[in-house]
Design an enzyme around this catalytic site. Structure first.
Site, mmCIF file in Angstrom:
data_model
loop_
_atom_site.group_PDB
_atom_site.id
_atom_site.type_symbol
_atom_site.label_atom_id
_atom_site.label_comp_id
_atom_site.label_asym_id
_atom_site.label_seq_id
_atom_site.Cartn_x
_atom_site.Cartn_y
_atom_site.Cartn_z
ATOM 1 N N GLY A 13 0.780 -1.234 0.000
ATOM 2 C CA GLY A 13 0.000 0.000 0.000
ATOM 3 C C GLY A 13 0.810 1.281 0.000
ATOM 4 O O GLY A 13 0.305 2.334 0.419
ATOM 5 N N ASN A 15 1.687 3.012 -2.591
ATOM 6 C CA ASN A 15 1.052 3.957 -3.531
ATOM 7 C C ASN A 15 -0.222 4.547 -2.930
ATOM 8 O O ASN A 15 -0.497 5.730 -3.123
ATOM 9 C CB ASN A 15 0.766 3.282 -4.878
ATOM 10 C CG ASN A 15 1.984 3.307 -5.780
ATOM 11 O OD1 ASN A 15 2.373 4.360 -6.285
ATOM 12 N ND2 ASN A 15 2.615 2.155 -5.949
ATOM 13 N N MET A 91 -3.253 -7.050 -7.431
ATOM 14 C CA MET A 91 -2.534 -8.063 -8.207
ATOM 15 C C MET A 91 -3.437 -9.095 -8.885
ATOM 16 O O MET A 91 -2.992 -10.187 -9.214
ATOM 17 C CB MET A 91 -1.478 -8.741 -7.324
ATOM 18 C CG MET A 91 -0.463 -7.755 -6.752
ATOM 19 S SD MET A 91 0.238 -6.586 -7.960
ATOM 20 C CE MET A 91 1.686 -7.487 -8.471
ATOM 21 N N LEU A 94 -8.525 -7.663 -13.683
ATOM 22 C CA LEU A 94 -9.959 -7.375 -13.681
ATOM 23 C C LEU A 94 -10.571 -7.978 -14.943
ATOM 24 O O LEU A 94 -9.996 -7.887 -16.030
ATOM 25 C CB LEU A 94 -10.196 -5.866 -13.669
ATOM 26 C CG LEU A 94 -9.776 -5.125 -12.392
ATOM 27 C CD1 LEU A 94 -9.904 -3.626 -12.599
ATOM 28 C CD2 LEU A 94 -10.595 -5.569 -11.188
ATOM 29 N N HIS A 110 1.903 0.834 -12.997
ATOM 30 C CA HIS A 110 2.647 -0.391 -13.299
ATOM 31 C C HIS A 110 4.148 -0.069 -13.302
ATOM 32 O O HIS A 110 4.565 0.938 -13.870
ATOM 33 C CB HIS A 110 2.215 -0.948 -14.663
ATOM 34 C CG HIS A 110 2.894 -2.237 -14.991
ATOM 35 N ND1 HIS A 110 2.508 -3.441 -14.425
ATOM 36 C CD2 HIS A 110 3.956 -2.517 -15.792
ATOM 37 C CE1 HIS A 110 3.300 -4.403 -14.878
ATOM 38 N NE2 HIS A 110 4.187 -3.871 -15.704
ATOM 39 N N GLY A 144 -7.736 -5.242 -21.543
ATOM 40 C CA GLY A 144 -6.520 -6.048 -21.666
ATOM 41 C C GLY A 144 -5.677 -5.963 -20.405
ATOM 42 O O GLY A 144 -6.031 -5.276 -19.440
ATOM 43 N N ASP A 146 -2.662 -4.496 -18.599
ATOM 44 C CA ASP A 146 -1.714 -3.376 -18.630
ATOM 45 C C ASP A 146 -1.631 -2.748 -20.020
ATOM 46 O O ASP A 146 -0.558 -2.310 -20.459
ATOM 47 C CB ASP A 146 -0.312 -3.839 -18.175
ATOM 48 C CG ASP A 146 -0.312 -4.352 -16.737
ATOM 49 O OD1 ASP A 146 -1.077 -3.812 -15.920
ATOM 50 O OD2 ASP A 146 0.450 -5.277 -16.430
HETATM 51 C C1 GAR Z 1 3.943 -1.203 -7.192
HETATM 52 O O1 GAR Z 1 5.275 -1.259 -7.607
HETATM 53 C C2 GAR Z 1 3.005 -1.226 -8.368
HETATM 54 O O2 GAR Z 1 3.495 -0.514 -9.472
HETATM 55 C C3 GAR Z 1 2.947 -2.701 -8.668
HETATM 56 O O3 GAR Z 1 2.870 -3.309 -7.405
HETATM 57 C C4 GAR Z 1 3.553 -2.495 -6.457
HETATM 58 C C5 GAR Z 1 2.612 -2.224 -5.313
HETATM 59 O O4 GAR Z 1 3.263 -1.553 -4.288
HETATM 60 N N1 GAR Z 1 1.824 -3.038 -9.476
HETATM 61 C C6 GAR Z 1 1.849 -4.004 -10.384
HETATM 62 O O5 GAR Z 1 2.825 -4.699 -10.600
HETATM 63 C C7 GAR Z 1 0.555 -4.183 -11.151
HETATM 64 N N2 GAR Z 1 0.742 -5.023 -12.271
HETATM 65 P P1 GAR Z 1 2.457 -0.819 -3.156
HETATM 66 O O6 GAR Z 1 1.470 -1.864 -2.604
HETATM 67 O O7 GAR Z 1 3.480 -0.460 -2.135
HETATM 68 O O8 GAR Z 1 1.764 0.358 -3.752
#
Ligand code: GAR
Length: 203
Positions: A13, A15, A91, A94, A110, A144, A146
């Protein structure tokens, strides 16, 4: 108008934290209405609860079919009248059902320069391929994987001794900058999509 957002997250979390911090320091005019997770012990849920934000674990295992699980998420999102859904380390892929029935647009972050290295283990994919630069991408979500229209990208140089962890650490710093920025531009109505292209109007 303050943007009402729903955040979907499966893990750490950071982000989500960057979004909540940007709201707190007023660089992002938004309110996180709800955080949904497919993982009961996702740190993202704790981070939300610490801020008094409703945080809900919905177990995919409780539903016979994926669309029933996704419908449960959509109900929560609709009840909270969200104007944007932000995937922040969510992860799961959808289904087209979710995308078609979402009440608003969906954004994702991403950790690669899409369209290179979609899907899981983006950092390792970049290292294995031997690219000299990677980075991160904020994009709208389509049906699709990403593959939706790109809003912002940031570049990170790959160093000779980089590992998945060291690269991901440097990319994450950029992720935390561009995700709130993209959400703010969306909230200000400055993102116009023409086909695959997202045109960002100046503020
Ligand atoms: C981040 O690096 C995000 O870009 C990636 O998962 C991580 C989540 O980190 N997302 C993907 O790979 C989606 N395909 P966070 O939980 O600390 O935000």
């Amino acid at each position: 108008m303050t943007l009402a957002i729903a955040v979907l997250a499966s893990g750490r979390g950071s982000n989500l934290q960057a979004i909540m911090d940007a709201i707190e320091n007023k660089t992002l005019d938004a309110v996180v209405k709800i955080v949904l997770s497919d993982k009961e012990n996702a740190k993202a849920l704790d981070r939300a609860r610490e801020k008094g934000i409703k945080a809900v674990f919905i177990s995919p295992k409780d539903f016979a079919q994926k669309i029933d699980y996704e419908e449960a998420m959509l109900q929560e999102i609709k009840e909270h009248h969200c104007n944007l859904i932000c995937l922040a380390g969510y992860m799961r892929i959808l289904s087209p059902y979710f995308v078609q029935n979402a009440p608003c647009r969906i954004m994702n972050i991403h950790p690669s320069l899409l369209p290179s290295f979609p899907g899981l283990h983006a950092h390792q994919q970049a290292l294995d391929y031997g690219v000299k630069y990677s980075g991160c991408t904020v994009h709208f979500v389509d049906e699709g994987m990403d593959s939706g229209a790109i809003i912002f990208q940031e570049i990170v140089e790959i160093l000779p001794d980089d590992t998945e962890d060291s690269l991901s650490e440097r990319i994450l710093i950029k992720e935390h900058q561009i995700y709130p920025k993209a959400i703010q531009a969306f909230g200000e109505g400055r993102l116009r999509q023409e086909g695959r292209k997202v045109i960002i109007q100046d503020n």
